[in-house]
Design a protein around this motif. Sequence first.
Motif, PDB file in Angstrom:
ATOM      1  N   LYS A 113       0.857  -1.188   0.000  1.00 43.37           N
ATOM      2  CA  LYS A 113       0.000   0.000   0.000  1.00 43.37           C
ATOM      3  C   LYS A 113       0.894   1.239   0.000  1.00 43.37           C
ATOM      4  O   LYS A 113       1.478   1.600   1.027  1.00 43.37           O
ATOM      5  N   LEU A 114       0.988   1.898  -1.149  1.00 48.31           N
ATOM      6  CA  LEU A 114       1.915   3.016  -1.320  1.00 48.31           C
ATOM      7  C   LEU A 114       1.240   4.382  -1.266  1.00 48.31           C
ATOM      8  O   LEU A 114       1.921   5.403  -1.446  1.00 48.31           O
ATOM      9  N   ALA A 143       5.094   8.565  -1.893  1.00 51.36           N
ATOM     10  CA  ALA A 143       5.628   7.204  -1.762  1.00 51.36           C
ATOM     11  C   ALA A 143       5.425   6.403  -3.048  1.00 51.36           C
ATOM     12  O   ALA A 143       6.319   5.663  -3.479  1.00 51.36           O
ATOM     13  N   ARG A 144       4.281   6.528  -3.670  1.00 43.98           N
ATOM     14  CA  ARG A 144       4.020   5.767  -4.890  1.00 43.98           C
ATOM     15  C   ARG A 144       4.965   6.173  -6.020  1.00 43.98           C
ATOM     16  O   ARG A 144       5.364   5.334  -6.839  1.00 43.98           O
ATOM     17  N   PHE A 147       8.604  -4.260  -2.150  1.00 39.98           N
ATOM     18  CA  PHE A 147       9.353  -5.515  -2.243  1.00 39.98           C
ATOM     19  C   PHE A 147       8.379  -6.649  -1.950  1.00 39.98           C
ATOM     20  O   PHE A 147       8.292  -7.136  -0.824  1.00 39.98           O
ATOM     21  N   CYS A 148       7.638  -7.026  -2.996  1.00 38.75           N
ATOM     22  CA  CYS A 148       6.637  -8.079  -2.775  1.00 38.75           C
ATOM     23  C   CYS A 148       6.515  -9.036  -3.952  1.00 38.75           C
ATOM     24  O   CYS A 148       5.729  -9.986  -3.869  1.00 38.75           O
ATOM     25  N   ASN A 149       7.245  -8.830  -5.033  1.00 35.75           N
ATOM     26  CA  ASN A 149       7.156  -9.770  -6.141  1.00 35.75           C
ATOM     27  C   ASN A 149       8.510  -9.908  -6.836  1.00 35.75           C
ATOM     28  O   ASN A 149       9.505  -9.282  -6.447  1.00 35.75           O
ATOM     29  N   THR A 153       7.954  -1.284   2.873  1.00 33.12           N
ATOM     30  CA  THR A 153       7.392  -2.580   3.294  1.00 33.12           C
ATOM     31  C   THR A 153       6.216  -2.417   4.241  1.00 33.12           C
ATOM     32  O   THR A 153       5.690  -3.410   4.744  1.00 33.12           O
ATOM     33  N   ALA A 154       5.805  -1.188   4.501  1.00 37.37           N
ATOM     34  CA  ALA A 154       4.735  -0.927   5.473  1.00 37.37           C
ATOM     35  C   ALA A 154       3.383  -0.872   4.775  1.00 37.37           C
ATOM     36  O   ALA A 154       3.196  -0.088   3.849  1.00 37.37           O
ATOM     37  N   GLY A 155       2.467  -1.719   5.228  1.00 33.60           N
ATOM     38  CA  GLY A 155       1.099  -1.671   4.729  1.00 33.60           C
ATOM     39  C   GLY A 155       0.886  -2.533   3.492  1.00 33.60           C
ATOM     40  O   GLY A 155       1.706  -2.552   2.582  1.00 33.60           O
TER      41      GLY A 155
END
Length: 530
Positions: free
Chosen positions: A224-225, A231-232, A238-240, A362-364
Amino acid sequence: MWTTASAPTSHKGASPSPWTSRAASAQPQTSIEKLFMKKKRTPGLITDVTRASCASSTSRSSIRRTSSTMTRRRRETRDRSCVCRAALGSNGGNGGGGPKKICILGGGFGGLYTALRLSTLVWPGNNKPEISLVDMRDRFVFKPLLYELLTEELDLDEVAPRFENVLSNSGIKFVKGKVAGLRAKDEIGDDEEESKEQLGKVVLENGSEIAYDYLVVAFGSGTKLDLVEGAREHASPFCNLEDAIELKSFLRTSRDDKKAKRTVAIVGGGVNGVELAASLCDKYKNSINIQMLTPGGDILESYPKPQRQNAWNSLSLGRVDVRLGTKVTKVDVDPDSERYRLSVENVEYGKDTLLADKILWTAGQEPVPVPIVSKEGKGEEEGKESSFFVRNKNGNVLTDATLRMVGSSYVFALGDIAVQDGSQEKKLSLTAQVAFQQSDYVAWNVWSAINGQPLLPFQYQHLGDMMSLGASEATVALPIGGLNLTGLPASLLRKSAYVYRMPTLEAGVKLGVNWASKLIREQLQPSKLD
């Protein structure tokens, strides 16, 4: 943190098990048994350690000699399996209309393992359904091993094998494509022409369609950015697999740059952020500076104290600059240095500004949105009344206790995207452990729905927590008397569990041999620092 893919526990009076036509699988009794039960030599499926033959008098006498409680449970399971073939043969739940079409959306842990489990079930009259697995990538990503890809401990094919290799000889059809929309199934009509129109449709971006009788949604979640301005645009998740490959390229460039050490800022002090920081400092601490920013008063706040302490030890040895009580309020680019600028607020020191060459967020987490289209081809935004998905305000699909979507008889959801409906929505942790266990139940319940059998409510069993703290370091907490392991023993246990949990026997053997050979080489010749 892993669970076996043994059949979901049946309750008294439940329908015969579809998992096997001849033998009853003895249920594992401990978490260790569940972690290390013998793997069946079929693609990606795990069987129970022991089997009780229905025709064996020796098994009957052995069961009678066990404790009365366990005797009753195993006898009930055995009896249900013995009559499974007869029950399937007389059951009309399949409707006699030919093989059903099952479409599974998402090739992560939940989707892939549901497909593999479905492909091995016993179907009445060998009327096996047509199973389609849809994913926008051509590789299955074993996400807990992305850290090993970063540190070059494992190769791409070991962390992310191709679906065509994973699904070979399984009878599952893999479709590569991005889902553009879903059309509901009409549960009306009796004649053959109307029956064809009853099928739901999955619409892909290239215009092709996949018809389905039963739909399994396992889209997963993403970072969730949009919680913080900028942030986006400037931070990297870091998820894929793509995230890991992009970060690996940055790290190699940083290692080759001898002029100055670059700074990597990791936002988030949860398990993802801690594992990422530990992996980076284990391999690249001489070429980058690592900062970790978390608004909490500690890292891993939901984890046991021994695991938090083990993580702190690893981060301290790796010289990670951990800033507790620090909230990021804005991300932009510093015009002078052209580096990323993080505006932060600390509970003790107030506002400050930090510069970084790379921001890892890495938050959210948030569920991947489910695209819906009406029969007229309108998108959900054009006509929300056409939407047949029941979701909460966060976009999660609401399910009942059996993981079937609320108000539907043919849509199931699992993994990160699913939330159990109720007075207080029950949302389990977004881990592979949950998805593994849910895949067994979804496969079981899809089979039951097709064959007119009762569905089983999902029952989660927490088997502990494992996290990587470097190439030969890890921390493991098992639900056995508060047992906690760290260092090399924990690392070996973690790696063994992942070898065991690979989707195919071949992939598991390849991974195990690779790790074992590297461990032997490390013992003979200590690895050099970065």
